[in-house]
Design a protein around this motif. Sequence first.
Motif, PDB file in Angstrom:
ATOM      1  N   ARG A 630       0.812  -1.219   0.000  1.00  0.00           N
ATOM      2  CA  ARG A 630       0.000   0.000   0.000  1.00  0.00           C
ATOM      3  C   ARG A 630       0.853   1.279   0.000  1.00  0.00           C
ATOM      4  O   ARG A 630       0.292   2.376   0.065  1.00  0.00           O
ATOM      5  CB  ARG A 630      -0.895   0.006   1.248  1.00  0.00           C
ATOM      6  CG  ARG A 630      -1.917  -1.107   1.273  1.00  0.00           C
ATOM      7  CD  ARG A 630      -3.119  -0.730   0.457  1.00  0.00           C
ATOM      8  NE  ARG A 630      -4.097  -1.802   0.386  1.00  0.00           N
ATOM      9  CZ  ARG A 630      -5.350  -1.638  -0.024  1.00  0.00           C
ATOM     10  NH1 ARG A 630      -5.758  -0.436  -0.374  1.00  0.00           N
ATOM     11  NH2 ARG A 630      -6.177  -2.649  -0.098  1.00  0.00           N
ATOM     12  N   ASN A 631       2.189   1.138  -0.033  1.00  0.00           N
ATOM     13  CA  ASN A 631       3.082   2.295   0.109  1.00  0.00           C
ATOM     14  C   ASN A 631       2.691   3.085   1.364  1.00  0.00           C
ATOM     15  O   ASN A 631       2.504   4.301   1.344  1.00  0.00           O
ATOM     16  CB  ASN A 631       3.017   3.205  -1.122  1.00  0.00           C
ATOM     17  CG  ASN A 631       4.128   4.260  -1.105  1.00  0.00           C
ATOM     18  OD1 ASN A 631       5.173   4.041  -0.491  1.00  0.00           O
ATOM     19  ND2 ASN A 631       3.895   5.380  -1.759  1.00  0.00           N
ATOM     20  N   ASP A 666      -6.682   6.982  -0.684  1.00  0.00           N
ATOM     21  CA  ASP A 666      -6.385   7.116  -2.106  1.00  0.00           C
ATOM     22  C   ASP A 666      -5.165   7.996  -2.347  1.00  0.00           C
ATOM     23  O   ASP A 666      -4.952   8.492  -3.452  1.00  0.00           O
ATOM     24  CB  ASP A 666      -7.598   7.688  -2.853  1.00  0.00           C
ATOM     25  CG  ASP A 666      -8.069   8.997  -2.255  1.00  0.00           C
ATOM     26  OD1 ASP A 666      -7.389   9.500  -1.323  1.00  0.00           O
ATOM     27  OD2 ASP A 666      -9.104   9.530  -2.702  1.00  0.00           O
ATOM     28  N   GLN A 667      -4.334   8.212  -1.269  1.00  0.00           N
ATOM     29  CA  GLN A 667      -3.139   9.028  -1.417  1.00  0.00           C
ATOM     30  C   GLN A 667      -2.000   8.196  -1.994  1.00  0.00           C
ATOM     31  O   GLN A 667      -1.958   6.969  -1.855  1.00  0.00           O
ATOM     32  CB  GLN A 667      -2.714   9.596  -0.049  1.00  0.00           C
ATOM     33  CG  GLN A 667      -3.781  10.447   0.624  1.00  0.00           C
ATOM     34  CD  GLN A 667      -4.056  11.721  -0.131  1.00  0.00           C
ATOM     35  OE1 GLN A 667      -3.154  12.297  -0.739  1.00  0.00           O
ATOM     36  NE2 GLN A 667      -5.325  12.139  -0.150  1.00  0.00           N
ATOM     37  N   GLY A 668      -1.027   8.871  -2.604  1.00  0.00           N
ATOM     38  CA  GLY A 668       0.138   8.157  -3.123  1.00  0.00           C
ATOM     39  C   GLY A 668       0.992   7.619  -1.983  1.00  0.00           C
ATOM     40  O   GLY A 668       1.442   6.472  -2.005  1.00  0.00           O
ATOM     41  N   ALA A 669       1.237   8.474  -0.973  1.00  0.00           N
ATOM     42  CA  ALA A 669       1.976   8.054   0.227  1.00  0.00           C
ATOM     43  C   ALA A 669       0.990   8.023   1.383  1.00  0.00           C
ATOM     44  O   ALA A 669       0.473   9.063   1.797  1.00  0.00           O
ATOM     45  CB  ALA A 669       3.126   9.019   0.512  1.00  0.00           C
ATOM     46  N   ARG A 670       0.711   6.860   1.895  1.00  0.00           N
ATOM     47  CA  ARG A 670      -0.306   6.686   2.940  1.00  0.00           C
ATOM     48  C   ARG A 670       0.382   6.533   4.306  1.00  0.00           C
ATOM     49  O   ARG A 670       1.427   5.897   4.403  1.00  0.00           O
ATOM     50  CB  ARG A 670      -1.159   5.445   2.641  1.00  0.00           C
ATOM     51  CG  ARG A 670      -1.726   5.456   1.225  1.00  0.00           C
ATOM     52  CD  ARG A 670      -2.440   4.167   0.906  1.00  0.00           C
ATOM     53  NE  ARG A 670      -2.914   4.159  -0.482  1.00  0.00           N
ATOM     54  CZ  ARG A 670      -3.630   3.184  -1.027  1.00  0.00           C
ATOM     55  NH1 ARG A 670      -3.935   2.126  -0.304  1.00  0.00           N
ATOM     56  NH2 ARG A 670      -4.018   3.267  -2.278  1.00  0.00           N
TER      57      ARG A 670
END
Length: 760
Positions: A630-631, A666-670
């Motif tokens: 999930r990054n 839905d963020q790039g970096a969670r």
Amino acid sequence: MVVRTSPAGTLSLTLRAKYLLLVCAAVVVATAVSGISYFVWIERLTVAKATDSLMFQTQLVATQVKLNVEQLRNDVLTVSRMPPVQGIIRSGRNGGIDPADGSTDAQWRNRLEAIFTSTMTKRVDYVQMRYIGLAGDGLELVRVDRDKDGHLRTTEEEDLQTKASQPYFQESLTLAPGEVYFSDITPNVDFDRTEFENPMLRAVTPVVDSSGVPFGFVLINAHFGALIQGILAQIPPSPDLFIVTDAGDFVHRSAAGVVDPLVLAQGSDRLPGAFGRAIREDGTDPHGPTAKIYDDRVVATVRFAPDVAIAPTLAVALSQTREDLLAEVFETRRKAIVLALGLILLVAVPGFFISRRLTGPLLRLATDLRTSDPGRSEIDLPVDRGDEVGEVARAIDVLIARRRRIEAIQASTLARLQSILDRTVDAIVTVDATGTVQSFNRAATRIFGYEADDIIGHGADLLLLDTSRAAVGAVSEQEVRTADGRKIPVELSVSEVQTAEGKFFSCIVRAIGERKRLEAAVRAHADALERSNAELEEFAYIASHDLKEPLRAISNHTQFLAEDQGDKLDEDGHRRIARLKELCVRADRLITDLLHFSRLGRDELRIDAVDIGGVVEAVRAGLVDYLKERNGEIRTVGELPIVRGDRSRLTSLIYNLVVNGLKYNDQGARYVEIGVREGRNRDRVIVFVRDNGIGIAPEFRDSVFKIFKRLHSEKAYGAGSGVGLSFARKIVERHGGRLTFDSTPGSGTIFFFDLQRTGT
């Protein structure tokens, strides 16, 4: 009359006597305060002046003693610089002939003996003068002695001794040219014989040759007792005087001028009384004069050391008794006391007649009050007088009127209290110390069935009312007996009341038969509920097992169908078989989560100290792959607390909230942040879990915690049963807390839950 007998039979002073005593006491106090203050001031001033004078005398004596003792230093230095001292060195090193002037060694010795003799003739306290060389084990070179008769004699060469073993010889080896060493006061040792009658103070100075090489010493032995006595003979008469060394040797001169022989301490403390305490407490370092009061004496002391390289410290102490200091003050005080007694007698006679005139009206007023009844008849009080007696009469008149009003109010209040007592729901029974019933209200009649007149005066045991079993101030349960013989349960509260008539017990009795019945019904209902919960748990387990069995069969048959008939199915058929498998997996997960949820509220928690930081690390370790997929990142903010809780349940709580924050994101970096914030309750700690996910819309604030409730499709954010937040809320509630959240759609969600701190 001065003394009267009170109604209790005791003797007491009349107001007239008290007035007279007050006048006399005022005179005594005024005289005593002023006299004592004056005499204390005079006494302090006298003692202060006498102390200053004593310290001044002590300083003068100390200066005189120091000058005389330092004369010994001057003499030994003067003699050491005489020509014969160097002449003996030169002639001894040149075969007995001085190369400077041709004098022989014997001539130089004779010249030095003459100098020694001349010096000792002037100083009658000098016992020996010697010139000692370092060579030959400290051999004496020239020596002159004073015998017991006071005659001076020169020691022949064959009688000269070696002195290297003597303490003063060893101490003097450290001296530089021109320095002087004073020894301690010790008996003279000569020809291996200790002469205790000759206590010596030795002054030693080194001798060096013309090249500065040490050669020997010049030494003077002074009889310390004779030296001090000679000094004292030069000092004018004074109070008691002591001259003391730091070793405790001392010479005493009395106030009458009698000088006692020198006393050698020899390791013991022999200074008498206040002088010993003053010297011991005054330290050992030289300083200016000080004075202290010991018992009945004022002692002034001065410590000093002769101006030489090494020397014992000397102290001078002068003393005078307080009685001698304050003789005139004591005589003046005696005369003042006689004068004060006369003044008291002079004031007492007119005071007696004045007090008799002042107290006469009061006595008549008291007689009128004793012979009348203020509650039932009028009293002829002298209220028209303008003096203090009239004031007292008017005050008594007001008090009588107030008493009548109070009695009327008391009668009304007692009637009202009795009415309240009779209408009280609880029974109130008063029992004396012997267990006899003294009062019985109407509620007691309803509970026990007795009328008040039938039970008052009888023992409380007739009611089975046992005050001894009930703790005073506490509530207990007992069984009492009614008039018809029945035993009923009651709640009993006992209060102890102490009055002038003795000790009483006030018993509040409340019938609790109905409450007991309701309690039994509640217990029965609780037992039934417990059985129902057990049956429900058993049903949930069996149902989950029975429901999973056909699901597994459907899943298996679907798999068989796909394997056996797969080539006959078109694309839609394969899609439907895949969908059947997904539905079977989802149904199995729903049944498992349902069983787990049902157990959350019933399983016993294993409460222990739980480190939330350790729990977060355990969750992070378990989600390593999920975080990479999930990054995602799990962050901690500040130091996480240690709380009381079930480690397994709290791990599940953190896990569900972390996964929820990473999944619906839905963020790039969670990321998910875990920290603590302060709350109002110091016994609880508030933990927050914050994410940067999609957030929760306000209309779903309540529905997110419902079991199996999903706000999004599986296609949007993946598969799930919708029980994560339901599990989280149940776990927090089992720990006595609340799970809440704040959220802004599109900006993330922050969950809060509180747990108990350790140590509370």
